[in-house]
Design an enzyme around this catalytic site. Structure first.
Site, PDB file in Angstrom:
ATOM      1  CD  GLU A 125      -7.646   6.542   4.513  1.00 44.21           C
ATOM      2  OE1 GLU A 125      -8.158   6.537   3.378  1.00 44.21           O
ATOM      3  OE2 GLU A 125      -6.565   7.134   4.772  1.00 44.21           O
TER       4      GLU A 125
ATOM      5  CG  HIS B  98      -1.358   6.076  -2.607  1.00 44.22           C
ATOM      6  ND1 HIS B  98      -2.478   5.846  -3.361  1.00 44.22           N
ATOM      7  CD2 HIS B  98      -1.652   5.634  -1.346  1.00 44.22           C
ATOM      8  CE1 HIS B  98      -3.426   5.317  -2.594  1.00 44.22           C
ATOM      9  NE2 HIS B  98      -2.949   5.168  -1.368  1.00 44.22           N
TER      10      HIS B  98
ATOM     11  CG  HIS C   7      -1.965   1.054   1.249  1.00 44.07           C
ATOM     12  ND1 HIS C   7      -3.153   0.931   1.929  1.00 44.07           N
ATOM     13  CD2 HIS C   7      -2.003   2.288   0.667  1.00 44.07           C
ATOM     14  CE1 HIS C   7      -3.863   2.038   1.783  1.00 44.07           C
ATOM     15  NE2 HIS C   7      -3.180   2.887   1.029  1.00 44.07           N
TER      16      HIS C   7
ATOM     17  CG  HIS D 198      -7.660   3.189  -0.525  1.00 49.78           C
ATOM     18  ND1 HIS D 198      -6.930   2.627  -1.526  1.00 49.78           N
ATOM     19  CD2 HIS D 198      -6.810   4.020   0.145  1.00 49.78           C
ATOM     20  CE1 HIS D 198      -5.685   3.095  -1.461  1.00 49.78           C
ATOM     21  NE2 HIS D 198      -5.587   3.935  -0.462  1.00 49.78           N
TER      22      HIS D 198
ATOM     23  CG  ASP E 204      -1.706   5.596   2.691  1.00 50.88           C
ATOM     24  OD1 ASP E 204      -1.960   5.295   1.513  1.00 50.88           O
ATOM     25  OD2 ASP E 204      -2.554   6.095   3.451  1.00 50.88           O
ATOM     26  CG  ASP E 205      -0.138   8.876   0.407  1.00 55.52           C
ATOM     27  OD1 ASP E 205      -0.053   8.865  -0.826  1.00 55.52           O
ATOM     28  OD2 ASP E 205      -1.151   8.473   1.027  1.00 55.52           O
TER      29      ASP E 205
HETATM   30  N1  HPA Z   1      -6.678   7.191   1.072  1.00 58.18           N
HETATM   31  C1  HPA Z   1      -7.360   7.473  -0.038  1.00 58.18           C
HETATM   32  N2  HPA Z   1      -6.785   7.953  -1.125  1.00 58.18           N
HETATM   33  C2  HPA Z   1      -5.471   8.155  -1.131  1.00 58.18           C
HETATM   34  C3  HPA Z   1      -4.719   7.882  -0.018  1.00 58.18           C
HETATM   35  C4  HPA Z   1      -5.349   7.365   1.142  1.00 58.18           C
HETATM   36  O1  HPA Z   1      -4.761   7.070   2.197  1.00 58.18           O
HETATM   37  N3  HPA Z   1      -3.440   8.202  -0.344  1.00 58.18           N
HETATM   38  C5  HPA Z   1      -3.439   8.635  -1.623  1.00 58.18           C
HETATM   39  N4  HPA Z   1      -4.673   8.610  -2.103  1.00 58.18           N
HETATM   40 ZN    ZN Z   2      -3.804   4.715   0.415  1.00 60.44          ZN
END
Ligand code: HPA
Ligand code: ZN
Length: 336
Positions: free
Chosen positions: A199, A18, A16, A196, A277-278
């Protein structure tokens, strides 16, 4: 072995990530200057200072603004190589990278420009760093299903170059059901499917992702803990969750890391993995996520090995590719 060295030595898959979310402010500024693209911030320092998020949308607004610096094939290559160097240093043996074509095609950057740069980085990472990878195309859920179909049409002539599709961006108000038809088409085309869900969205979105999109993994999924039947199903079916602890704290899904429910999910028998994630926005790459989570939740060495093992088992690679990583994982676990 000391905890950090132990976690680094464990072969891990990152499932996971991006790739646009690995754009560090230094590279964002360098690319923006190279490409003559204006950014909303005056400096690298001001950019980092702006990373004080209150929810998913407050992050996404900045994430899309930063992605505007990416224009050329070489930009996508440089971006992904910077990630692969970090991943290799963290003991990642395999990474499945999300990318958001709509973020780029909407600005006039061709789909193939994005794909060419990322794919060249994937080949280089394998050759130079020994890191294996796959690309997963994510549809932006705040856009329409027609827009997703148009993106799939652009991808179709190059379908063998991607491995699967996902669903990201603003979750609330954009349930998986909105994308049932395009995901059905992707499955017919033989693509792996993930989404996703849970969350910020309710457990109902996780049920929809499973029943309507027929996903093989849930990205995040932490709100499953609110629904005992859903927890039992995830455990029984062995559906992996790609959990991102530092992201969840940065986006205020949990107030602090010690409040995170990862240990609860794991101890309920769910196939939990740890991911970043990011990482350029959330303050840590995958090793940092393992380390801080291990400390905050007092995870045992056996649990940490299980999480890394889960990541290898949940990856979309062949058993032949996975076998040497699993063997190494068991050797590290035995020597610790
Ligand atoms: N959630 C949803 N969209 C996203 C995320 C995330 O954590 N990171 C980049 N796009
Ligand atoms: Zn994500």
């Amino acid at each position: 072995m000391e905890l950090e060295a132990f976690l680094r030595a464990l072969p891990k898959a990152e499932l996971h990530l991006h790739i646009e979310g690995s754009l560090e402010p230094e590279m964002m500024f360098a690319l923006a200057q190279r490409n003559g693209v204006p950014l909303p911030w005056p400096s690298v320092e001001a950019t980092r200072a702006a990373y004080a998020f209150t929810d998913l949308q407050s992050f996404l607004d900045l994430y899309y603004a930063g992605a505007a610096a990416l224009i050329h094939e070489a930009d996508f290559f440089d971006l992904a190589m910077a990630y692969f160097h970090r991943a290799a240093a963290d003991g990642v043996v395999h990474a499945e990278l999300f990318f958001d074509p709509q973020t780029h095609t909407a600005r006039g950057v061709a789909y193939t420009t994005v794909l060419d740069g990322l794919e060249r980085a994937c080949r280089t990472a394998q050759a130079d760093l020994g890191v294996s990878s796959r690309l997963i195309l994510c549809f932006l859920r705040h856009l329409s299903e027609d827009d997703a179909f148009a993106t799939l049409a652009e991808a179709e002539p190059h379908l063998s170059r991607i491995h699967g599709v996902g669903l990201d961006s603003s979750e609330q108000g954009h349930p998986p059901s909105k994308f049932a038809r395009v995901f059905a088409r992707c499955r017919e085309l033989g693509l792996h499917v993930v989404a996703h869900a849970g969350e910020e969205g309710p457990p109902a979105y996780i049920w929809e992702a499973l029943d309507l999109l027929k996903v093989e993994r849930i990205d995040h999924g932490v709100r499953a803990a609110e629904d005992a039947d859903l927890m039992a199903r995830l455990a029984k079916e062995g559906t992996p969750l790609t959990v991102c602890p530092l992201s969840n704290v940065k986006l205020c899904v949990f107030k602090q890391l010690k409040d995170h429910n990862l240990a609860q999910l794991l101890r309920a028998g769910i196939k939990v993995t740890i991911n970043s994630d990011d990482p350029a926005y959330f303050g840590g790459y995958v090793l940092q996520n393992y380390l801080e989570t291990a400390q905050a939740l007092q995870l045992s060495r056996d649990e940490l090995v299980q999480i890394a093992r889960n990541s290898l088992e949940a990856s979309f690679v062949s058993d032949a590719e996975r076998a040497p990583w699993l063997a190494r994982l068991e050797a590290v676990a035995a020597s610790a």
